[in-house]
Design a protein around this motif. Structure first.
Motif, PDB file in Angstrom:
ATOM      1  N   ILE A  59      53.571  51.291  47.429  1.00 47.42           N
ATOM      2  CA  ILE A  59      52.123  51.097  47.316  1.00 47.42           C
ATOM      3  C   ILE A  59      51.830  50.394  45.997  1.00 47.42           C
ATOM      4  O   ILE A  59      52.507  50.637  44.983  1.00 47.42           O
ATOM      5  CB  ILE A  59      51.377  52.453  47.386  1.00 47.42           C
ATOM      6  N   THR A  60      50.861  49.502  46.019  1.00 46.22           N
ATOM      7  CA  THR A  60      50.465  48.752  44.834  1.00 46.22           C
ATOM      8  C   THR A  60      48.973  48.959  44.593  1.00 46.22           C
ATOM      9  O   THR A  60      48.160  48.743  45.501  1.00 46.22           O
ATOM     10  CB  THR A  60      50.744  47.244  44.992  1.00 46.22           C
ATOM     11  N   LEU A  61      48.639  49.400  43.389  1.00 43.20           N
ATOM     12  CA  LEU A  61      47.235  49.559  42.992  1.00 43.20           C
ATOM     13  C   LEU A  61      46.860  48.408  42.063  1.00 43.20           C
ATOM     14  O   LEU A  61      47.644  48.035  41.181  1.00 43.20           O
ATOM     15  CB  LEU A  61      47.018  50.890  42.276  1.00 43.20           C
ATOM     16  N   PHE A  62      45.663  47.866  42.271  1.00 39.25           N
ATOM     17  CA  PHE A  62      45.187  46.747  41.466  1.00 39.25           C
ATOM     18  C   PHE A  62      43.979  47.158  40.631  1.00 39.25           C
ATOM     19  O   PHE A  62      43.255  48.093  40.973  1.00 39.25           O
ATOM     20  CB  PHE A  62      44.784  45.571  42.373  1.00 39.25           C
ATOM     21  N   ASN A  63      43.781  46.438  39.539  1.00 38.50           N
ATOM     22  CA  ASN A  63      42.596  46.621  38.705  1.00 38.50           C
ATOM     23  C   ASN A  63      42.119  45.250  38.254  1.00 38.50           C
ATOM     24  O   ASN A  63      42.787  44.598  37.445  1.00 38.50           O
ATOM     25  CB  ASN A  63      42.925  47.489  37.479  1.00 38.50           C
ATOM     26  N   PRO A  64      40.993  44.778  38.823  1.00 44.54           N
ATOM     27  CA  PRO A  64      40.084  45.464  39.759  1.00 44.54           C
ATOM     28  C   PRO A  64      40.700  45.634  41.155  1.00 44.54           C
ATOM     29  O   PRO A  64      41.587  44.863  41.538  1.00 44.54           O
ATOM     30  CB  PRO A  64      38.862  44.535  39.799  1.00 44.54           C
ATOM     31  N   ALA A  65      40.201  46.633  41.873  1.00 39.41           N
ATOM     32  CA  ALA A  65      40.801  47.044  43.136  1.00 39.41           C
ATOM     33  C   ALA A  65      40.808  45.942  44.181  1.00 39.41           C
ATOM     34  O   ALA A  65      41.721  45.861  45.006  1.00 39.41           O
ATOM     35  CB  ALA A  65      40.071  48.279  43.679  1.00 39.41           C
ATOM     36  N   GLN A  66      39.803  45.058  44.185  1.00 37.27           N
ATOM     37  CA  GLN A  66      39.709  44.032  45.217  1.00 37.27           C
ATOM     38  C   GLN A  66      40.600  42.821  44.937  1.00 37.27           C
ATOM     39  O   GLN A  66      40.810  41.988  45.816  1.00 37.27           O
ATOM     40  CB  GLN A  66      38.257  43.572  45.396  1.00 37.27           C
ATOM     41  N   SER A  67      41.141  42.736  43.744  1.00 36.06           N
ATOM     42  CA  SER A  67      41.983  41.597  43.382  1.00 36.06           C
ATOM     43  C   SER A  67      43.372  41.744  43.988  1.00 36.06           C
ATOM     44  O   SER A  67      43.847  42.849  44.244  1.00 36.06           O
ATOM     45  CB  SER A  67      42.102  41.492  41.860  1.00 36.06           C
ATOM     46  N   ARG A  68      44.035  40.611  44.244  1.00 36.22           N
ATOM     47  CA  ARG A  68      45.420  40.616  44.681  1.00 36.22           C
ATOM     48  C   ARG A  68      46.266  39.706  43.787  1.00 36.22           C
ATOM     49  O   ARG A  68      47.380  39.322  44.148  1.00 36.22           O
ATOM     50  CB  ARG A  68      45.527  40.175  46.151  1.00 36.22           C
ATOM     51  N   ASP A  69      45.758  39.401  42.598  1.00 37.20           N
ATOM     52  CA  ASP A  69      46.495  38.584  41.642  1.00 37.20           C
ATOM     53  C   ASP A  69      47.589  39.414  40.987  1.00 37.20           C
ATOM     54  O   ASP A  69      47.409  40.608  40.723  1.00 37.20           O
ATOM     55  CB  ASP A  69      45.564  38.043  40.562  1.00 37.20           C
ATOM     56  N   ALA A  70      48.714  38.783  40.716  1.00 37.03           N
ATOM     57  CA  ALA A  70      49.819  39.488  40.066  1.00 37.03           C
ATOM     58  C   ALA A  70      49.398  40.058  38.715  1.00 37.03           C
ATOM     59  O   ALA A  70      49.853  41.139  38.316  1.00 37.03           O
ATOM     60  CB  ALA A  70      51.007  38.553  39.911  1.00 37.03           C
ATOM     61  N   ALA A  75      46.689  41.362  38.008  1.00 37.02           N
ATOM     62  CA  ALA A  75      45.822  42.522  38.179  1.00 37.02           C
ATOM     63  C   ALA A  75      46.577  43.763  38.657  1.00 37.02           C
ATOM     64  O   ALA A  75      45.975  44.813  38.877  1.00 37.02           O
ATOM     65  CB  ALA A  75      44.701  42.188  39.162  1.00 37.02           C
ATOM     66  N   ILE A  76      47.885  43.661  38.840  1.00 34.59           N
ATOM     67  CA  ILE A  76      48.656  44.821  39.301  1.00 34.59           C
ATOM     68  C   ILE A  76      48.580  45.926  38.254  1.00 34.59           C
ATOM     69  O   ILE A  76      48.866  45.723  37.066  1.00 34.59           O
ATOM     70  CB  ILE A  76      50.120  44.439  39.573  1.00 34.59           C
ATOM     71  N   ASP A  77      48.188  47.096  38.700  1.00 35.15           N
ATOM     72  CA  ASP A  77      47.987  48.244  37.815  1.00 35.15           C
ATOM     73  C   ASP A  77      49.169  49.213  37.897  1.00 35.15           C
ATOM     74  O   ASP A  77      49.819  49.515  36.907  1.00 35.15           O
ATOM     75  CB  ASP A  77      46.679  48.948  38.199  1.00 35.15           C
ATOM     76  N   ASN A 124      51.379  49.038  34.221  1.00 35.51           N
ATOM     77  CA  ASN A 124      51.360  47.905  33.305  1.00 35.51           C
ATOM     78  C   ASN A 124      50.771  48.243  31.948  1.00 35.51           C
ATOM     79  O   ASN A 124      51.100  47.587  30.956  1.00 35.51           O
ATOM     80  CB  ASN A 124      50.585  46.729  33.921  1.00 35.51           C
ATOM     81  N   ASP A 125      49.913  49.245  31.878  1.00 34.66           N
ATOM     82  CA  ASP A 125      49.274  49.616  30.616  1.00 34.66           C
ATOM     83  C   ASP A 125      49.710  51.027  30.236  1.00 34.66           C
ATOM     84  O   ASP A 125      49.342  51.998  30.896  1.00 34.66           O
ATOM     85  CB  ASP A 125      47.749  49.551  30.769  1.00 34.66           C
ATOM     86  N   ALA A 126      50.505  51.128  29.188  1.00 37.46           N
ATOM     87  CA  ALA A 126      51.030  52.436  28.769  1.00 37.46           C
ATOM     88  C   ALA A 126      50.368  52.948  27.498  1.00 37.46           C
ATOM     89  O   ALA A 126      50.911  53.807  26.809  1.00 37.46           O
ATOM     90  CB  ALA A 126      52.539  52.342  28.568  1.00 37.46           C
ATOM     91  N   SER A 127      49.182  52.455  27.206  1.00 42.82           N
ATOM     92  CA  SER A 127      48.546  52.796  25.926  1.00 42.82           C
ATOM     93  C   SER A 127      48.138  54.263  25.821  1.00 42.82           C
ATOM     94  O   SER A 127      48.169  54.847  24.742  1.00 42.82           O
ATOM     95  CB  SER A 127      47.324  51.894  25.692  1.00 42.82           C
ATOM     96  N   ALA A 130      53.174  59.760  30.475  1.00 41.57           N
ATOM     97  CA  ALA A 130      52.933  60.126  29.079  1.00 41.57           C
ATOM     98  C   ALA A 130      52.492  58.894  28.302  1.00 41.57           C
ATOM     99  O   ALA A 130      52.774  57.761  28.692  1.00 41.57           O
ATOM    100  CB  ALA A 130      54.208  60.711  28.473  1.00 41.57           C
ATOM    101  N   ALA A 131      51.793  59.114  27.216  1.00 46.71           N
ATOM    102  CA  ALA A 131      51.353  58.002  26.376  1.00 46.71           C
ATOM    103  C   ALA A 131      52.575  57.207  25.913  1.00 46.71           C
ATOM    104  O   ALA A 131      53.573  57.778  25.455  1.00 46.71           O
ATOM    105  CB  ALA A 131      50.574  58.524  25.180  1.00 46.71           C
ATOM    106  N   GLY A 132      52.513  55.902  26.075  1.00 50.84           N
ATOM    107  CA  GLY A 132      53.621  55.042  25.677  1.00 50.84           C
ATOM    108  C   GLY A 132      54.698  54.878  26.738  1.00 50.84           C
ATOM    109  O   GLY A 132      55.615  54.073  26.562  1.00 50.84           O
TER     110      GLY A 132
END
Length: 202
Positions: free
Chosen positions: A40-51, A53-55, A86-89, A122-124
Motif C-alpha cells: 500500500i502507498t500513502l500520498f501527501n496530498p492524498a489525491q496526488s500520484r507523483d513520486a 508526494a509518496i508519504d 519519507n519524513d522522519a523528523s 520513532a523520531a529520526g
C-alpha cells in the motif's frame, strides 16, 4: 497410476505399494496474499500520484499459517508489515487496514473480516515493522471429499485395465469436487479502488 493420501503419514512424492505416486491433499485452507494487495502507498496530498508526494509505503511479508483440527478446521495466518516513510523528523503512528477472506473454489468469498495494524515510527527513524494475525474457520464436511469421489481417486488400477491410463483428477466430477472442497485464507491490505488501481498499473 496415482494414489491420493487423504490421511496418514505418507509424504508427497513417495511411491506406494502399488507403484503409484502419493499426492498429499490437505483439507486445511492454505494462506496467500492476492495479487496487487500485498502493498500500500500513502500520498501527501492524498489525491496526488507523483513520486515526490509518496508519504508511506508498506508491504505484507512472511505470511505463515498453522491449522488446528477440531470441530472445525481453524487456520491462523501470521504476517509482518514492513513500512518506510519519507519524513522522519518526528515520531509518528500509522494505522493501516487489512482484510482476511475465506475463499472457496478459488472464486467464492464465504467470509471476510477487516482488521488494523499499527506502525510506530520513532523520531529520526524511516522504517517500522509490526506483526498481525488473521484466522479462518472451515466446516469439516465442506472441506472433505465425498466418499464416492475418494473411492474413484484411490481405486487400484492394473496395467492393461481399460481405465489404467485414465487420470482420475481429469474427470469432470472429480475436478468439480476438488474445487468445491478447496479453501484459501487470503490476506491483504484493504485498499480503496484508487489504491488498487495504482498497484495494478504502476
Amino acid at each position: 497410476m496415482l494414489a491420493l493420501a487423504l490421511a496418514g503419514c505418507s509424504r508427497r512424492g513417495e511411491i506406494d505399494a502399488t507403484g503409484g505416486i502419493i499426492a498429499v491433499r490437505s483439507a486445511c485452507p492454505t494462506a496467500a496474499v492476492p495479487a496487487y494487495t500485498g502493498d500500500i502507498t500513502l500520498f501527501n496530498p492524498a489525491q496526488s500520484r507523483d513520486a515526490a508526494a509518496i508519504d508511506v509505503v508498506a508491504e505484507i511479508t512472511n505470511l505463515r499459517s498453522t491449522c488446528t483440527d477440531g470441530a472445525q478446521y481453524y487456520t491462523e495466518g501470521s504476517f509482518t508489515v514492513n513500512a518506510r516513510r519519507n519524513d522522519a523528523s518526528v515520531a509518528r503512528q500509522v494505522t493501516l487496514p487489512y482484510f482476511s477472506a475465506v475463499v472457496r473454489g478459488g472464486n467464492v468469498v464465504v467470509a471476510k473480516r477487516v482488521g488494523q495494524v499499527t506502525l510506530n515510527f520513532a523520531a529520526g527513524e524511516y522504517r517500522a515493522s509490526a506483526q498481525a494475525k488473521a484466522g479462518s474457520y472451515v466446516d469439516k464436511a465442506s472441506a472433505s471429499l465425498p466418499a464416492d469421489i475418494q473411492a474413484k481417486i484411490t481405486q487400484k488400477r492394473k496395467a492393461g485395465d481399460a481405465d489404467a491410463a485414465i487420470d482420475p483428477f481429469a474427470q469432470p466430477d472429480v475436478k468439480a469436487a476438488l474445487q468445491r472442497t478447496s479453501f484459501e485464507l487470503l490476506v491483504g491490505f484493504n485498499l480503496t479502488q484508487d489504491q488498487l488501481k495504482y498497484n495494478a498499473t504502476r
